[in-house]
Scaffold this active site. Structure first.
Site, short mmCIF file in Angstrom:
data_model
loop_
_atom_site.label_atom_id
_atom_site.label_comp_id
_atom_site.label_asym_id
_atom_site.label_seq_id
_atom_site.Cartn_x
_atom_site.Cartn_y
_atom_site.Cartn_z
N HIS B 70 0.84 -1.20 0.00
CA HIS B 70 0.00 0.00 0.00
C HIS B 70 0.87 1.25 0.00
CE1 HIS B 70 -3.88 -2.05 1.56
NE2 HIS B 70 -3.82 -2.02 0.24
N HIS B 73 2.44 2.99 2.83
CA HIS B 73 3.55 2.29 3.47
C HIS B 73 4.82 2.24 2.61
CE1 HIS B 73 1.31 0.73 7.03
NE2 HIS B 73 0.31 1.06 6.23
N GLU B 203 -0.31 -1.22 14.50
CA GLU B 203 -1.26 -0.29 13.89
C GLU B 203 -2.51 -0.27 14.75
OE1 GLU B 203 -4.25 -0.95 11.44
OE2 GLU B 203 -3.90 -3.03 10.85
#
Ligand SMILES: [Zn+2]
Lengths: 669, 596
Positions: B70, B73, B203
């Site tokens: 992603h 990231h 996260e």
């Protein structure tokens, strides 16, 4: 450390290692050479095989047994075969209690075929470790084998011929079967599934922790997809199990040698089975034989396993056939596991060599057989029945199992093509003697070529490898120390090492000369902080240490001992009572707080005594040292080299004062 | 005592541009290097000047780890490595390495070609950056250098997503990246072993969500499509070529299968078809169900979903189309949108975030009229839906992961401050461990209380544990170990004290005490019995010459009379405590202050 050798077949190894109270089984090879003694299993009854004459035993046995044996033994071109459901040779299972085995480490898919016999029939309660491709491919090999066996249900298994009394009356090679009592029928599909549920898959260079005491890691061995060598390590000792390694560039990740270096023990197996045949030139011979046969209108049969070298052959052959104008000749791959073998090979990219791995970034399948299937040049079928016949056209090349030529669709093609000299059977798998494989098909018109492609290390490579890895001890199968029986003059076909290797035979139990001297212990920062190290030599510090050890998962931790309450501590009645029962109110288990060493100068002690108010002393020299008299106290201190003895008349406070003065004069830690 | 430092450069109390610096055992590691979707200025990338204001980053970082493909990231990776400058190793999994450059290229195109920005990384830079990548396989222990090792674990967030453990000596940190603790349609659940890291950096996107919201959203999504086509409408789903597209395709494919639907489903040709190949080759990274059945049918060989042709735009009747690009800013998805927007029967489903200025962003903020480049104005009458499909762990999942790896401390990143606060309370409450939620640029420094490791001689250890043979397996009760520890350099060695002296060439100085005491007359047997009672844990033996040995303390008759017994008590200094207390007891004639 002990090693139980359950098999000495160097390519079907099975070794049991006990190390730091952990029991590890290394590989579970199944010796399939026993198949050669049996008649081929045909799906449709073969008139030729059915008409083979029975073989009559001449010897001193009952007529009943003689009659029974007539049904079990058949003769074909001067050789005797057993007419029975084929049996395989198990490793030696009798000398070990498998319920004590903690782990089974599998190094490659060829070395795990006996696994279900152990996981399902011995009380084994541990875990099996292998890489993902080893598990998937090993399962395919087992499933194919079982499918071939179960396709042709035979009512009975011949039992009389393998009785020791009978066996010795039979002609060679039956007479020479070494482990007839270990012959068994194969396992079932259910056994395979149950066995596979006990597998824990690992990655290359994964650190597996076995009960906290051993660290076990598989490292690529370069031999086949997912094949590995195992490193078994404690904090101080290292054992390497090297099984079937390769330095050749094939489709798998190259061998990783670094982690195998400087071990205490190297177990070495899996050297090439065909030392006289160079794999590269075999490939060339394979191609030229194939071309000649096809160009003469014949067909080519390649008995093979459903995985491994065939991936390279598909790639290599298609290119080669293009170059000699045989693009139109189809390749057939027939195996009950053909579809999964081909599919899995394409998704194990992480286990492939860099060149194949890089394809997935395009994204393309790593092996060109995907393309060959799409274009119809490679056709794969689970069996020759059904769909196959409508696609079958000759001339063609057929890849199918089993390489022993005793079961599977290869038997069908041998019967079909054996009568014509324009056809050729090309042997590529190294596990079976091709003459043995062909024996029940004699007389045979078909041409036979022996082009074994064994990528495993050669004898000189093994010798060189040991030299580079520098193990302290080497253990290997006995047969690696003498030239192969077929080539007794090739003294180069042995393994050599600086320290004489320890050989093993099936059934031997070796006590390995590895003395464990050290263990790792962790010291808590609190305890470490309480230490008062003294520099006894430049850069060397020593301190006494006293703590309590606890162990968790085989890890030892040393921490501060809980402070004991002083016996004189005033407290309530019950506590005092318990205290007395516990330790009698005396701190008798205390350890010395310090250690004194070295020697003492008498002058120094006298001066120190004076400083502490003891002045009325008389020093007397003796043969071995000095005596200090404390004249008013009837107390003497006897000084000698390396020792001091204090005699006093029960004056405890004085004794303690002398003790402390003395210790202060000596170096201590 | 060693220290571990954690500093978020991005994703500190925020979602977007994930980038966390970790210093462990003197090694500096950058975890992720993402971009922020919400910004077009400097803030879209992490502030690398925090690491150094001058020069390249190579000297300041030992390695970079990318958790998944992603863009929040990995979107800043080429900028970091090629423009700021970093030549060290970049670790990621194989699927991430395959898919990441494609998404980066997409992102670059939008930024440069669409928005006309200069001073951005180029295609060549993406290629050069990817050359620095080293592939990490799951569970493989990669030795970055002699001291630092990293291990990847399955994260289940997107194809190839991984959590990473970094270890130097006895210190370790786990970074989760984005993860999901419940298996979904194509991925399995995150897993890690009980590795007890000093710090878990997790996260916390869904820090306050408890239910399995993803399943509901999926059902919602399918329901909306179904409703629309039932009424004869057309559904447009703008997607990026990779990632979500395949996930949604599986969703639709299995739904069509189950419901026996015949309405055509299309995806735009080219990239998407190629993208499906990646998924087919990385089957090992999907969930068990897909892996088990892929030989018979590879789930990414779609049966119902067919390639799209521009000519189909005007076909009558219902249909579903997946088309690129995902933000409706150009290409086929925009072309279809222009044609279908005015029909209220139709629907567009935006499955992801849209950058400001794009058509996607405009319709999501409710615009009813869109002016196109050629000044043509489009009436937006079709239904506009937004659905987020990202697979993240919810609060339950985060707690589950903490239970799984048993960290000593937790650091929350990649979430909103308010939600983090809630989760932090929960973690501290339930596990009694420290939990931090640093903002960007804020350093969390933690002292780790690591044990020191020493070599102990096996004979000393065995003697202390007093167990025979190899059976050291379970030492439940603590035992006392006494010896000497030798420290030289980094090494500590524990050994019996006299052996230590021997090994170091020191001669032990032996000290012995001999004292006399007179007690009331009694036989030595009685003395032995009395001593035995007083020293129940010691061996108290009567020797052949009539003396008594308590441990190594010798009690010997020196003289005897009618009423009294003269005793000689002798002991070495090592037995000082025992000798001295024994002597005192005798001196008191066995009377004891503890006995009343
Ligand atoms: Zn993500």
């Amino acid at each position: 450390m002990k090693l139980y050798c359950l098999s000495d077949h160097p390519n079907a190894p099975c070794l049991l290692l006990t190390f730091k109270s952990t029991t590890i089984l290394l590989d579970c090879g199944l010796d399939l050479t026993s198949l050669q003694h049996f008649l081929p299993l045909t799906l449709v009854p073969s008139a030729r095989l059915n008409s083979l004459p029975p073989w009559t035993v001449t010897g001193d046995i009952s007529t009943q047994l003689k009659d029974d044996l007539k049904k079990e033994l058949k003769e074909c071109s001067g050789r005797v075969f057993v007419d029975s459901s084929p049996e395989v040779c198990l490793p030696e299972l009798g000398i070990v209690d498998f319920s004590t085995v903690d782990a089974i480490l599998v190094s490659n898919y060829h070395c795990m075929l006996a696994l279900p016999f152990i996981t399902e029939y011995t009380g084994f309660k541990g875990r099996v470790y292998c890489t993902d491709p080893t598990q998937q491919t090993g399962r395919q090999l087992m499933e194919e084998f079982v499918e071939y066996m179960e396709r042709v249900p035979r009512a009975k298994t011949a039992v009389n011929w393998k009785k020791p009394s009978v066996l010795k009356m039979l002609p060679a090679p039956l007479r020479d079967i070494a482990w007839a009592t270990s012959l068994r029928r194969c396992y079932t599909t259910h056994d395979i599934n149950s066995c596979m549920s006990k597998v824990r898959v690992t990655a290359f260079s994964e650190k597996l922790n076995l009960f906290g005491s051993l660290m076990v890691s598989p490292h690529s061995s370069g031999y086949c997809l997912g094949s590995c060598n195992w490193v078994i390590k404690s904090d101080y000792e290292k054992v390497c199990y090297v099984s079937s390694s390769s330095f050749l560039t094939t489709h798998s990740i190259p061998i990783l040698q670094e982690p195998l270096k400087n071990s205490d023990l190297l177990l070495l197996t899996g050297i090439t089975q065909t030392p006289a045949h160079n794999p590269d030139s075999m490939l060339g011979e394979f191609c030229s034989n194939l071309t000649v046969t096809i160009k003469n209108g014949g067909n080519v049969l390649v008995p093979c396993y459903p995985s491994g070298i065939i991936y390279d052959l598909f790639e290599c052959l298609s290119g080669y056939m293009d170059s000699v104008g045989l693009t139109q000749v189809p390749m057939f791959f027939v195996s009950p596991v053909a579809d999964s073998s081909l599919a899995y090979s394409q998704i194990f990219s992480e286990w492939l060599c860099a060149q194949k791995q890089s394809k997935v970034f395009l994204p393309e399948p790593p092996f060109p057989h995907a393309e060959l299937i799409k274009s119809g040049r490679l056709k794969h079928f689970s069996t020759i029945h059904g769909d196959f016949s409508s696609h079958f056209k000759t001339p063609c090349v057929v890849f199918t199992g089993h390489p022993s030529l005793r079961l599977g669709d290869a038997v069908h093609f041998m019967e079909l093509w054996g009568k014509s000299s324009s056809n050729t059977v090309i042997f590529i798998e190294p596990n079976f003697s091709y003459l043995d494989a062909l024996a029940p098909y004699q007389p045979l018109a078909m041409k036979a070529c022996y082009c074994p492609i064994d990528t495993a290390i050669s004898f000189p490579q093994a010798t060189k490898m040991i030299k580079e890895l520098k193990p302290l001890h080497v253990v290997l199968p006995e047969c690696y120390l003498t030239p192969p029986t077929s080539q007794p003059l090739r003294t180069d076909l042995v393994v050599e090492a600086e320290v004489a290797p320890t050989p093993y035979k099936r059934g031997s139990v070796l006590h390995l000369p590895i003395k464990r001297r050290l263990e790792r212990i962790e010291i808590t920062p609190e305890l470490a902080g309480s230490l008062a190290p003294i520099e006894v030599k430049p850069g060397v510090f020593v301190s006494t240490v006293t703590g309590t050890i606890t162990a968790r998962d085989n890890k030892y931790i040393l921490q501060e001992a809980p402070k004991q309450a002083l016996p004189s501590t005033p407290s309530s009645q019950p506590i005092r009572k318990r205290k007395r029962e516990d330790d009698g109110g005396v701190s008798e288990t205390a350890h010395p707080k310090q250690y004194v060493y070295g020697n003492l100068e008498v002058e120094e002690l006298v001066q120190a005594l004076a400083k502490n108010g003891i002045t009325d002393v008389k020093v007397e020299d003796t043969a071995s040292g000095h005596i200090i008299h404390l004249q008013t106290e009837d107390t003497i201190i006897q000084l000698e080299e390396g020792s001091t003895h204090i005699f006093c008349e029960g004056n405890e406070p004085l004794r303690r004062k002398l003790r402390d003065t003395l210790i202060a004069c000596l170096p201590s830690f | 005592m060693a220290e571990i430092k954690v500093t978020p450069l991005g994703a500190g109390q925020d979602v977007g541009r994930s980038c966390i610096l970790v210093t462990i055992g003197g090694k500096n590691i950058m975890l992720d290097c993402g971009m922020h979707m919400g910004f077009n200025d400097d803030r879209r990338f992490p502030d690398f000047s925090y690491i150094t204001r001058t020069g390249r980053l190579t000297e300041h970082l030992d390695c970079v780890i990318i958790s998944h493909f992603h863009l929040d990231h990995c979107g800043a990776l080429p900028y970091m490595s090629e423009i700021v400058g970093y030549d060290g190793p970049i670790y990621m999994t194989q699927p991430t390495k395959a898919i990441c450059p494609i998404l980066l290229e997409d992102y670059r195109k939008i930024t440069v070609e669409r928005k006309g920005e200069t001073n951005f990384f180029t295609s060549a830079m993406i290629k050069d950056c990817m050359k620095k990548v080293i592939i990490v396989n799951l569970h493989q222990t990669v030795q970055v250098d002699d001291e630092l090792e990293i291990t990847a674990y399955y994260a289940g967030h997107v194809l190839g997503a991984a959590m990473f453990r970094m270890k130097v000596g006895s210190q370790s940190v786990v970074y989760t990246g984005d993860y999901n603790m419940t298996p979904d349609r194509h991925l399995g659940a995150a897993w890690i072993d009980k590795c007890r890291p000093d710090i878990l950096i997790t996260e916390s996107t869904y820090a306050t969500t408890i239910r399995d919201s993803k399943r509901c959203r999926e059902r919602d999504f399918l329901q909306k499509i179904h409703d629309c086509i039932e009424k004869g409408g057309k559904v447009l789903i703008p997607v990026f070529a990779l990632g979500r597209a395949q996930e949604l395709c599986i969703l639709v494919e299995t739904f069509w299968d189950r419901m026996n639907l015949t309405v055509p489903v299309y995806f735009s040709l080219g990239l998407t078809e190629k993208a499906n190949h990646y998924y087919k080759l990385f089957i090992m990274w999907t969930n068990q169900k897909i892996r088990k059945t892929f030989v018979k049918r590879n789930l990414f060989d779609f049966k119902h979903i067919k390639p799209f042709d521009r000519g189909y735009i005007h076909n009558p009747g219902p249909m579903v189309v997946f088309a690129t690009p995902g933000m409706l800013h150009a290409g086929l998805s925009l072309q279809i949108f222009r044609n279908w927007a005015s029909n209220p029967l139709n629907m567009v489903i935006m499955p992801g975030y849209c950058v400001a200025g794009t058509v996607g962003n405009k319709i999501l903020s409710g615009a009813k009229k869109i002016e196109m480049e050629n000044r043509q104005v489009i009436d937006v009458k079709l239904s506009v839906q937004y659905m987020s499909f990202s697979a993240h762990a919810d609060a339950k999942g985060i707690m589950q992961l903490i239970r799984m790896c048993e960290p000593k401390n937790v650091i929350l990143v990649h979430g909103e401050a308010k939600k983090m606060e809630f989760l932090k309370q929960k973690i501290t409450g339930e596990f009694g461990i420290q939990c931090h939620m640093p903002a960007n640029g804020e350093v969390v420094a933690m002292e780790t209380k690591a044990n020191l490791t020493a070599d102990v001689s096996l004979s000393l250890l065995k003697r202390s544990i007093a167990l025979s043979g190899d059976a050291l397996k379970d030492v439940k009760k603590p035992r006392v170990l006494h010896g000497a520890v030798t420290i030289s350099g980094e090494k500590m060695h524990l050994e019996d004290a006299s052996k230590t002296m021997q090994q170091l060439g020191m001669t032990e100085h032996e000290i012995r005490f001999t004292s006399t005491v007179t007690i009331p007359s009694m036989s030595m047997e009685v003395v032995q019995k009395k001593l035995k009672r007083r020293f129940p844990h010691q061996s108290v033996q009567l020797t052949s010459d009539g003396s008594i040995l308590v441990g190594s303390v010798l009690v010997k008759v020196a003289g005897e009379s009618e009423e009294s017994l003269d005793l000689l008590v002798s002991w070495p200094y090592q037995e000082e405590d025992l000798g001295s207390s024994l002597f005192t007891i005798l001196q008191h004639g066995f009377a004891s202050h503890t006995e009343t």
